[in-house]
Scaffold this active site. Structure first.
Site, PDB file in Angstrom:
ATOM      1  N   GLY A  20       0.832  -1.208   0.000  1.00 51.35           N
ATOM      2  CA  GLY A  20       0.000   0.000   0.000  1.00 51.35           C
ATOM      3  C   GLY A  20       0.863   1.253   0.000  1.00 51.35           C
ATOM      4  NE  ARG A  24       6.672  -1.128   5.460  1.00 46.53           N
ATOM      5  CZ  ARG A  24       5.622  -1.392   6.208  1.00 46.53           C
ATOM      6  NH1 ARG A  24       4.529  -1.897   5.656  1.00 46.53           N
ATOM      7  NH2 ARG A  24       5.638  -1.177   7.488  1.00 46.53           N
ATOM      8  NE  ARG A  43      -3.235  11.659  -9.235  1.00 48.87           N
ATOM      9  CZ  ARG A  43      -4.337  12.305  -8.872  1.00 48.87           C
ATOM     10  NH1 ARG A  43      -4.739  12.299  -7.631  1.00 48.87           N
ATOM     11  NH2 ARG A  43      -5.051  12.941  -9.781  1.00 48.87           N
ATOM     12  NE  ARG A  87      -3.398  -5.585   1.048  1.00 44.17           N
ATOM     13  CZ  ARG A  87      -2.736  -4.616   1.696  1.00 44.17           C
ATOM     14  NH1 ARG A  87      -1.862  -3.862   1.053  1.00 44.17           N
ATOM     15  NH2 ARG A  87      -2.950  -4.387   2.975  1.00 44.17           N
ATOM     16  N   GLY A  89       1.192  -6.487   2.452  1.00 47.09           N
ATOM     17  CA  GLY A  89       0.730  -5.390   3.294  1.00 47.09           C
ATOM     18  C   GLY A  89       0.600  -5.795   4.735  1.00 47.09           C
ATOM     19  CB  SER A  90       0.411  -4.016   7.770  1.00 51.36           C
ATOM     20  OG  SER A  90      -0.249  -2.835   7.413  1.00 51.36           O
ATOM     21  CD  GLU A 162     -17.036   6.634  14.420  1.00 55.80           C
ATOM     22  OE1 GLU A 162     -17.813   6.576  15.377  1.00 55.80           O
ATOM     23  OE2 GLU A 162     -16.158   7.500  14.288  1.00 55.80           O
ATOM     24  CD  GLU A 179      -6.624  -6.354   3.018  1.00 58.09           C
ATOM     25  OE1 GLU A 179      -7.865  -6.323   2.811  1.00 58.09           O
ATOM     26  OE2 GLU A 179      -5.780  -6.189   2.122  1.00 58.09           O
ATOM     27  CG  MET A 180      -8.443  -0.894   5.136  1.00 56.04           C
ATOM     28  SD  MET A 180      -8.296   0.821   5.649  1.00 56.04           S
ATOM     29  CE  MET A 180      -9.762   1.524   4.906  1.00 56.04           C
ATOM     30  CD  GLU A 181      -5.271  -1.665   1.202  1.00 54.45           C
ATOM     31  OE1 GLU A 181      -5.037  -2.639   1.937  1.00 54.45           O
ATOM     32  OE2 GLU A 181      -5.265  -0.497   1.615  1.00 54.45           O
ATOM     33  CB  SER A 203       1.011  -3.938  11.490  1.00 51.54           C
ATOM     34  OG  SER A 203      -0.323  -3.608  11.139  1.00 51.54           O
ATOM     35  CG  ASP A 204      -3.124  -3.100  13.742  1.00 55.21           C
ATOM     36  OD1 ASP A 204      -2.522  -2.805  12.692  1.00 55.21           O
ATOM     37  OD2 ASP A 204      -4.341  -3.312  13.789  1.00 55.21           O
ATOM     38  NE  ARG A 217       3.799  -0.457  12.455  1.00 53.02           N
ATOM     39  CZ  ARG A 217       2.498  -0.329  12.289  1.00 53.02           C
ATOM     40  NH1 ARG A 217       1.982  -0.309  11.099  1.00 53.02           N
ATOM     41  NH2 ARG A 217       1.694  -0.210  13.316  1.00 53.02           N
TER      42      ARG A 217
HETATM   43  N1  HPA Z   1      -7.751  -2.049  10.154  1.00 56.71           N
HETATM   44  C1  HPA Z   1      -7.764  -1.867   8.824  1.00 56.71           C
HETATM   45  N2  HPA Z   1      -6.688  -1.972   8.089  1.00 56.71           N
HETATM   46  C2  HPA Z   1      -5.534  -2.292   8.697  1.00 56.71           C
HETATM   47  C3  HPA Z   1      -5.451  -2.496  10.055  1.00 56.71           C
HETATM   48  C4  HPA Z   1      -6.628  -2.376  10.821  1.00 56.71           C
HETATM   49  O1  HPA Z   1      -6.621  -2.551  12.050  1.00 56.71           O
HETATM   50  N3  HPA Z   1      -4.161  -2.775  10.364  1.00 56.71           N
HETATM   51  C5  HPA Z   1      -3.476  -2.750   9.208  1.00 56.71           C
HETATM   52  N4  HPA Z   1      -4.306  -2.468   8.189  1.00 56.71           N
END
Ligand code: HPA
Length: 234
Positions: A20, A24, A43, A87, A89-90, A162, A179-181, A203-204, A217
């Site tokens: 992402g 990186r 960009r 991909r 990513g984290s 939320e 994650e988001m992708e 990562s979390d 990381r």
């Molecule tokens: N939420 C969404 N995307 C992420 C997260 C998360 O906690 N950690 C890494 N990508």
């Protein structure tokens, strides 16, 4: 050249790794590839092409979230003829058994919506990884002595979510991480008959609230890049 990738067609390899974060991409290219060239900086979304064990590879930032990834992956597939897209990513872990720095290989990616919603409409399409790539990634990880978690992930549209009830349902249904992708990457690969996979580093942790400090990381990211490269060319 496309609107978002300022490279000549021959500058982009058939195999593309997609972090992402554009920095990186720079770090991974400089760390793992030889004969590296910057091929895109439109960009600030940096892309690099080089070779790994004699194979040409492009590492291109995809940005955060599915709308951004969709731009890069559409152009990589349609205009640059990318065949294998991985991909790297984290993600945030969603199960107790998963620890920080663990690797997750995403078999499927559930979503609330994706940029493909417009064509799928009421259909809940099941975006899934390329089986051969997935198997190769698991083999590569195991050969390194690591045991990846393999299963479904959740591609969310919101980082600052939320709606905790949705995350709770994901946890309840055994989803490994968020994650988001990945889901839109899998949708696009299915549509255009390309190979796709998402290899993720934790990562979390959504259950324990832990997070990797930024200096750690990078090191955990390295294992994931190696797994992705081995999988792409196995
Ligand atoms: N939420 C969404 N995307 C992420 C997260 C998360 O906690 N950690 C890494 N990508």
């Amino acid at each position: 050249m496309t609107i978002h990738i300022g490279a000549a067609k021959e500058d982009i390899a058939e195999t593309v790794l997609l972090p992402g974060d554009p920095y990186r991409a720079k770090w991974a290219a400089e760390t793992f590839l030889s004969d590296v060239r910057l091929v895109n900086e439109v960009r600030g979304m940096l892309g690099f092409t080089g070779t790994w064990k004699g194979h040409r590879v492009t590492i291109q930032g995809s940005g955060m979230g599915m709308p951004s990834l969709s731009i890069y992956v559409n152009e990589l597939i349609r205009d640059f003829d990318a065949q294998t897209l991985i991909r790297i990513g984290s993600c945030g872990a969603m199960q107790d058994k998963i620890k920080l720095r663990d690797v997750i290989v995403a078999m499927t990616a559930s979503t609330l919506s994706t940029p493909s919603r417009g064509i799928f409409k009421e259909l809940n399409f099941a975006p899934c990884a390329d089986w051969a790539l997935l198997r190769a990634a698991v083999n590569a990880a195991e050969a390194k002595g690591s045991t990846p978690h393999v299963g479904g992930i959740y591609s969310s549209d919101v980082f600052y979510d939320e709606r905790p009830d949705l995350n709770e349902q994901m946890v309840r249904h055994g989803i490994l991480g968020v994650e988001m992708e990945a889901a839109e990457l899998y949708n696009l690969a299915a549509r255009h008959r390309r190979r796709a996979l998402a290899v993720l580093t934790v990562s979390d942790h959504l259950i324990t609230g832990e997070a990797l400090p930024s200096d750690q990381r990078e090191r955990s990211f390295a294992e994931m890049v190696e797994i992705a490269l081995e999988a792409a060319f196995s």
